[in-house]
Design a protein around this motif. Structure first.
Motif, PDB file in Angstrom:
ATOM      1  N   VAL A 110     -17.005   2.003 -14.958  1.00 43.59           N
ATOM      2  CA  VAL A 110     -18.215   2.437 -14.267  1.00 43.59           C
ATOM      3  C   VAL A 110     -19.104   3.125 -15.288  1.00 43.59           C
ATOM      4  CG1 VAL A 110     -19.135   4.154 -12.691  1.00 43.59           C
ATOM      5  CG2 VAL A 110     -17.311   2.680 -11.929  1.00 43.59           C
ATOM      6  N   MET A 149     -22.214   5.684 -15.815  1.00 47.72           N
ATOM      7  CA  MET A 149     -23.047   6.668 -15.131  1.00 47.72           C
ATOM      8  C   MET A 149     -24.087   7.155 -16.114  1.00 47.72           C
ATOM      9  SD  MET A 149     -20.190   8.740 -12.909  1.00 47.72           S
ATOM     10  CE  MET A 149     -21.276   9.393 -11.660  1.00 47.72           C
ATOM     11  N   SER A 184     -21.155  14.733  -9.198  1.00 46.18           N
ATOM     12  CA  SER A 184     -21.253  13.274  -9.189  1.00 46.18           C
ATOM     13  C   SER A 184     -19.945  12.630  -9.634  1.00 46.18           C
ATOM     14  CB  SER A 184     -22.373  12.814 -10.112  1.00 46.18           C
ATOM     15  OG  SER A 184     -23.594  13.265  -9.618  1.00 46.18           O
ATOM     16  N   ALA A 209     -17.553  12.862  -6.868  1.00 44.69           N
ATOM     17  CA  ALA A 209     -17.883  11.880  -5.827  1.00 44.69           C
ATOM     18  C   ALA A 209     -17.359  10.500  -6.212  1.00 44.69           C
ATOM     19  CB  ALA A 209     -19.393  11.829  -5.619  1.00 44.69           C
ATOM     20  N   MET A 210     -17.545  10.161  -7.489  1.00 49.10           N
ATOM     21  CA  MET A 210     -17.106   8.843  -7.950  1.00 49.10           C
ATOM     22  C   MET A 210     -15.585   8.733  -7.890  1.00 49.10           C
ATOM     23  SD  MET A 210     -18.028   5.916  -9.282  1.00 49.10           S
ATOM     24  CE  MET A 210     -19.689   6.113  -9.909  1.00 49.10           C
ATOM     25  N   ASP A 242     -14.428  10.268  -3.690  1.00 44.84           N
ATOM     26  CA  ASP A 242     -14.980   9.458  -2.588  1.00 44.84           C
ATOM     27  C   ASP A 242     -14.999   7.977  -2.932  1.00 44.84           C
ATOM     28  OD1 ASP A 242     -15.612  11.767  -1.063  1.00 44.84           O
ATOM     29  OD2 ASP A 242     -17.346  12.069  -2.349  1.00 44.84           O
ATOM     30  N   GLY A 243     -15.340   7.693  -4.178  1.00 47.93           N
ATOM     31  CA  GLY A 243     -15.424   6.297  -4.594  1.00 47.93           C
ATOM     32  C   GLY A 243     -14.067   5.703  -4.902  1.00 47.93           C
ATOM     33  N   GLY A 244     -13.017   6.526  -4.870  1.00 47.15           N
ATOM     34  CA  GLY A 244     -11.667   6.027  -5.118  1.00 47.15           C
ATOM     35  C   GLY A 244     -11.500   5.454  -6.509  1.00 47.15           C
TER      36      GLY A 244
END
Lengths: 234, 697
Positions: free
Chosen positions: A101, A103, A118, A121-122, A125-127
Motif C-alpha cells: 500500500v 500512502m 491514518s 486506520a489502514m 480497520d483496513g485489515g
C-alpha cells in the motif's frame, strides 16, 4: 529461477546479516545520504524483498505523488527479473501488488498524530497487517523525540519495523564524528540502525554507522551499482 | 451566412463530479442573455438547471446527457457542451470530446485535482483538446487555488500558470486580480452582472507583481517579441500577452489558470473572455477523415464553406418530432434541401429540417456553417456516421467505445409494457453504444448491459417515465469471463454416417493462454492434412466454441487455438464437418486446460474528509478490495483501490451512511482478474443448478 531462490540470493540477505538479522518489530532504521544518491532505491529493494516473501509493506511517501514511487517499484522489479530470469514474473508481480500500500502525505499540512491515525486506520480497520513500514522523503528537521517515540511504540504494538530515509545537506558537516547525521542527534538513542550511503569513484558505498548499541562505522562490503542503483556485493 | 468562423468556439466543460460544471454552464447561459433567471442544479425553486432538462437529471442533481447549446458572448459565437461527470456515462464524454475544439477544465478549489479530473484530463490529452483551467468554488471553506495550481502541475503534468489571483478567499472572496491588465475586478449587482474595475488592493500588490512576473516569464517562451520586451524591462502591451497565452494554449504547452465561484457569480465573464481569447476556432484545429475511395488515406479537412461537405453525426436523440441527429460540420456547409450521402450505410438522403439546439429548445435554420454544431431531423443513421457531399467518400475516425461490464435481467409486467419496452430499448441502444441488450437464449429473459449500476438504473427509470413501461428487474449480474491457465492438447475426429453423404473431419493441435488479445487462431499445418479450404471452418468452429465456456456459460477470453494436424475424407468432409470437429476438439481440451473464471475489477477512488478514513478502509477491505494508494493533505484524503465489481453493488448507499454523506466515490473498469476459488465454486454450482432447472422445465 523460482521465487524462493530469488529471495535466498537477494543481496538484501547480506545486508541483513551485517545488521544482525535486519530490523525487528518496533525497531527503526535510517538510510542517510545527500539527495540523489540512492536512498529511495535501497528502501524499495528492502520493500520488494519483504513483498517477495509475501509480507505486507506500507510505503509512506512525503515528497512525490504515488506515480513516482510506483515507477521505482516497476523499474527495480524489472531489473530483478531481468537479472535472475524469474519464472511467472507476471503472476509474482500481481501477487506483490496485493501486499503493498502506498500512502502519500503532504509534509506541511499533516501532523504526526494524523499520520499515526491514518496508519492505524489502514492496519486495523483496513485489515492490512504490515510487517514493514517504509517512510521516504520525510523532512527530519521536523522530527521530534515525541514523534519518533510514538511511531516506535505503535510499530512495537503492531509488530512491524520502520525504515526511514534521511536526506542530509552540505558535505562533511552533516555528520558527527561517529558518522551519525547531525539532524537526528537529539534522538539517536531511539534509532536502532543507521546506514550511510556515500558516493565513491565508481560506485556508492554502504556503511553501518550504528547498529543498536555499537557505534562503529563498519565497512559493509556492499555497494550500489551506480547505473541501476541495485545493491551488489563489492 | 453571418457567422465569422474565426469568432466561433466549440467548447466543452469537463470536470470531476460535483465540481460545478452545470452550475457554471447555467451562469454562462445567464450572462450571455440566453436565460433570464439563474436556476440551481438541485433546484430549490423547482425549476432546475436549464442544461439538465431531463426530469431525472433535475431530481438527482447530476448531468446524464450531454447537452449542446449556442450562446453569444461579445462578438463570439460559442457552442457549449455540458458533459456528465459520472463515469457511467462515459460515452457522453467521449463523443463530446470527439467534436470539441477546446475545453474548460473545471476544478474544485477545495478538492483540487481529484481522481476523475485525472481521467478527464487523460481524455482531453487523447483528443488533443486545448484547455483553460477554472478553479471553481473559491468561496468554500478550505479553498486554495494555489494548491490546485500546484496539483495541476504535479499530477497532470500541465504547465499551469495563474493569470488571475483571488481577492480574499472562502467567505471573503470579493473578486479577482487580472494579472494581464493589473486591475482588480469586482462583480457587482444582484447576479454579478456589473463588472467593476478598480485599483489592486494595497495588500495584494506584492503578490500580484510576483504572479504576474511568473506568468510573463512562462508565456515569453511563445513570443520572441514579448521575451525581448520583458528582458529589456519595457512595458508589455496587453495584446502581446494575450497572443502569447493563446499560442501556448493551442500548442497544449500552457494552461491558463483562472479562478472564481460560479455559485457566487464571480469570475464567469472573465472566463468567457478567455474562451474567446485563448481557445481555438474551428480552423485552428486539425481534423482528419479517411478517404474510403483511396485506401483509407488520411485527409485533412478544411473548415471552408466552399469545400464539399463532411459532417459527423455524433449523437442521436429521440425527440417529440422523431429522431434528432447532432452534427458537427467539419468542412463545407449544411444546407436545407441539399443531398448528402451517409458513407457507412451508402445511402443518399436529403437534408430536411435543420435546427440549432438550445438544450431542450430549438430554432429552425436553413444553413449550418463549417465548424458549427447543429442538429438534423428525420435522418436514418447511427451514432458516429459520416455525412458527405460533393461526391466525397470520407469516414471520420470513430470514437472509443468501452465494453459494458454489468448486466441486468428485465421483465415487463404486462403486455402493454412489453411493447413499450421493445420501443424503448431500440431507441436507447441506438443513442448509446455502451448500452446493449439481448435475449438470453437459455432463460428467454431480456438482458440489458451497461457501464455501471447508475447507468442501467437511469435507463430503467427512463422506461418508466418516458414510455410508461413497468419492468421488474433481476439482481445486477457481473459480466464474467472464462479463461484457461495451461496448455492442453486435442485430437478429435468428427464422424457421422447416416446414409447418403456423411460428415468427417479430424482436428489436432492444442490451446494455450494468450495474453495479447481475446482470441487467436493459428494454422500450423504442414503437408496439407487438412485441405486449405477447410481451415477457415476450423477457425469458425473455435470461434463458436469460445462464445460460451463450460464453467458458467460466459465467453472465453485470452485463448489461442493452434492446429497442427488432422485428416479429411474426399467425399464426407465439408465446412460443417470441420466446424463441428473444431467444436468437439475444443470441448475435449478445454476442461483439461484448467479453466478459471475472470471477473471485472474496478478501479475505485474514494474521496472524503480524513476523519472517515478508517471507515473507508474497512469498507474496501470487506469487499475483497486491494488498497493501492492513499493520499492525504490535512483535511482531505483520497483512497485508491481495486475492487471486484460484484462487491460494489449498493456501495454508494453504504458509503453515504459510513461517512454521513461526506465522501464520494468514482469507479471505472480496470481489468479482468481471476475469481478466488471459493467464489468460483459457488458460481459454478449456481450455474449448474440453473441449467438443471431449465432442463427440467
Amino acid at each position: 529461477m523460482v521465487k524462493q531462490e530469488l529471495i535466498q540470493r537477494s543481496p538484501v540477505r547480506i545486508f541483513e546479516k551485517s545488521i544482525h538479522g535486519g530490523l525487528g518489530a518496533g525497531e527503526v532504521g535510517i538510510i542517510s545520504s545527500q539527495s540523489g544518491i540512492g536512498k529511495t532505491s535501497v528502501l524499495v529493494q528492502i520493500a520488494l524483498d519483504k513483498l517477495l516473501q509475501t509480507k505486507k509493506v506500507i510505503h509512506v511517501s512525503f515528497t512525490q505523488h504515488t506515480d513516482y514511487v510506483l515507477a521505482w517499484y516497476e523499474d527495480i522489479f524489472d531489473e530483478f527479473i531481468k537479472k535472475k530470469n524469474l519464472e511467472n514474473a507476471r503472476d509474482v508481480k500481481n501477487e506483490l501488488i496485493k501486499n503493498r500500500v502506498l500512502m502519500n502525505f503532504n509534509q506541511d499540512g499533516v501532523t504526526g498524530d494524523q499520520i499515526l491515525r491514518s496508519l492505524r486506520a489502514m492496519i486495523v480497520d483496513g485489515g492490512f497487517k504490515a510487517e514493514a513500514l517504509i517512510i521516504d522523503g520525510f523532512d527530519f528537521t521536523k522530527m521530534s523525540r515525541e514523534r519518533l517515540a510514538a511511531i516506535k511504540g505503535f510499530a512495537k504494538e503492531q509488530g512491524f519495523s520502520v525504515w526511514y530515509s534521511c536526506t542530509v545537506t552540505g558535505e562533511s558537516a552533516a555528520y558527527d564524528k561517529k558518522s551519525i547525521p547531525l539532524v537526528i542527534g537529539d534522538f539517536v538513542d531511539l534509532v536502532d540502525v543507521v546506514i550511510v550511503l556515500e558516493p565513491k569513484q565508481d560506485h556508492i558505498a554502504l556503511t553501518v554507522s550504528k547498529d543498536r548499541d555499537t557505534y562503529n562505522p563498519e565497512h559493509l562490503a556492499l555497494k550500489l551499482d551506480p547505473k541501476t542503483l541495485l545493491i551488489l556485493e563489492e | 451566412m453571418g457567422i465569422d468562423i474565426t469568432k466561433m468556439r466549440n467548447i466543452g466543460i469537463s470536470a470531476h463530479i460535483d465540481s460545478g460544471k452545470t452550475t457554471l454552464s447555467e451562469r454562462i447561459l445567464f450572462y450571455c442573455d440566453k436565460i433570464h433567471a439563474i436556476h440551481e442544479v438541485r433546484g430549490k425553486d423547482g425549476v432546475g438547471a436549464t442544461m439538465d432538462h431531463m426530469e431525472l437529471e433535475r431530481e438527482r442533481g447530476i448531468t446524464i446527457q450531454s447537452a449542446a447549446t449556442q450562446v453569444e458572448w461579445k462578438d463570439y459565437t460559442i457552442n457549449l457542451i455540458d458533459t456528465p461527470g459520472h463515469v457511467d456515462f462515459t460515452i457522453e464524454v467521449e463523443r463530446s470530446l470527439r467534436v470539441l475544439d477546446g475545453a474548460i477544465l473545471v476544478l474544485c478549489a477545495v478538492g483540487g485535482v481529484q481522481s476523475q479530473s485525472i481521467t478527464v484530463d487523460r481524455q482531453l490529452k487523447r483528443y488533443h483538446v486545448p484547455r483553460i483551467a477554472f478553479v471553481n468554488k473559491c468561496d468554500r471553506t478550505g479553498a486554495n487555488p494555489f494548491k490546485v495550481r500546484l496539483q495541476l502541475r504535479e499530477k497532470l503534468g500541465l504547465n499551469a500558470v495563474m493569470i488571475q489571483i483571488p481577492i480574499g478567499l472562502e467567505d471573503k472572496l470579493e473578486g479577482l486580480v487580472d494579472l494581464i491588465t493589473m486591475k482588480a475586478v469586482y462583480f457587482d449587482g444582484d447576479s454579478g452582472t456589473d463588472l467593476r474595475y478598480a485599483e489592486i488592493p494595497p495588500h495584494l500588490k506584492a503578490d500580484a507583481e510576483k504572479y504576474r512576473e511568473e506568468m510573463i516569464d512562462a508565456v515569453s517562451l511563445f513570443s520572441d517579441d514579448l521575451a525581448e520586451k520583458f528582458l529589456g524591462g519595457e512595458d508589455i502591451p496587453e495584446e502581446l500577452i494575450h497572443a502569447a497565452i493563446r499560442k501556448g494554449t493551442l500548442l497544449e504547452q500552457f494552461v491558463p489558470v483562472m479562478i472564481g465561484s460560479a455559485y457566487k457569480n464571480k469570475g464567469i465573464q472573465t472566463l468567457l473572455d478567455a474562451v474567446g481569447s485563448y481557445l481555438p476556432n474551428p480552423t485552428e484545429v486539425k481534423n482528419y477523415a479517411l478517404d474510403l475511395d483511396h485506401g483509407e488515406e488520411r485527409k485533412e479537412l478544411i473548415s471552408e464553406e466552399k469545400s464539399p461537405t463532411v459532417a459527423l453525426g455524433f449523437k442521436l436523440e429521440d425527440g417529440q418530432y422523431g429522431q434528432l441527429t447532432y452534427v458537427r460540420i467539419y468542412q463545407g456547409s449544411l444546407k436545407k434541401g441539399e443531398e448528402l450521402i451517409n458513407t457507412r450505410a451508402r445511402k443518399k438522403f436529403k437534408v430536411g429540417r435543420l435546427v440549432r439546439m438550445h438544450s431542450n429548445d430549438m430554432e429552425d435554420i436553413t444553413e449550418g456553417a463549417p465548424g458549427d454544431i447543429v442538429a438534423l431531423f428525420g435522418v436514418e443513421c447511427a451514432s458516429g456516421d459520416t455525412f458527405c457531399g460533393g461526391g466525397l467518400n470520407y469516414a471520420m475516425t470513430s470514437m472509443f467505445v468501452p465494453e459494458p461490464v454489468i448486466s441486468l435481467a428485465i421483465n415487463p409486467t404486462d403486455k402493454k409494457s412489453a411493447d413499450q419496452m421493445a420501443k424503448a430499448l431500440n431507441r436507447f441502444t441506438k443513442e448509446d453504444p455502451t448500452f446493449r441488450t439481448f435475449v438470453d437464449q437459455e432463460s428467454n429473459q431480456t438482458i440489458v448491459q451497461g457501464m455501471g449500476e447508475l447507468h442501467l438504473e437511469v435507463y430503467i427509470e427512463r422506461m418508466r417515465r418516458e414510455y410508461k413501461c413497468e419492468v421488474e428487474t433481476g439482481m445486477p449480474q457481473v459480466a464474467y469471463r472464462e479463461a484457461i491457465q495451461t496448455r492442453s492438447d486435442f485430437n478429435y475426429t468428427h464422424k457421422k454416417q447416416t446414409g447418403g453423404s456423411g460428415q468427417y473431419g479430424r482436428v489436432a493441435g492444442y490451446m494455450e493462454p494468450y495474453s495479447d488479445g481475446d482470441y487467436e487462431f493459428v494454422d500450423n499445418i504442414k503437408g496439407g492434412s487438412i485441405p486449405n479450404e477447410f481451415i477457415p471452418s476450423c477457425d469458425k468452429g473455435f470461434k463458436e466454441a469460445v462464445k460460451r465456456g463450460s464453467l458458467i456459460g460466459f465467453p472465453i477470453v485470452n485463448i489461442r487455438c493452434v492446429i497442427n494436424d488432422g485428416a479429411s475424407h474426399p467425399v464426407d468432409s465439408s465446412d460443417i464437418a470441420f466446424q463441428l470437429a473444431a467444436i468437439g476438439a475444443f470441448r475435449e481440451a478445454y476442461n483439461k486446460a484448467k479453466p478459471c473464471i475472470l471477473e471485472p475489477i474496478m478501479k475505485v477512488a474514494v474521496e472524503g474528509p480524513t476523519e472517515f478514513q478508517g471507515n473507508i478502509y474497512a469498507s474496501i477491505n470487506q469487499r475483497r478490495g486491494i488498497i493501492s494508494a492513499s493520499t492525504e493533505d490535512g483535511t482531505f484524503s483520497r483512497v485508491e483501490a481495486e475492487v471486484p465489481l460484484s462487491e460494489m453493488f449498493g456501495y454508494s448507499t453504504v458509503l453515504r451512511s459510513l461517512t454521513q454523506g461526506k465522501a464520494e466515490f468514482t469507479m471505472e473498469f480496470e481489468k479482468y482478474g481471476k475469481v478466488p476459488s471459493s467464489i468460483s465454486e459457488a458460481l459454478v454450482k449456481e450455474y449448474e443448478e440453473k441449467r438443471r432447472k431449465e432442463q427440467g422445465r
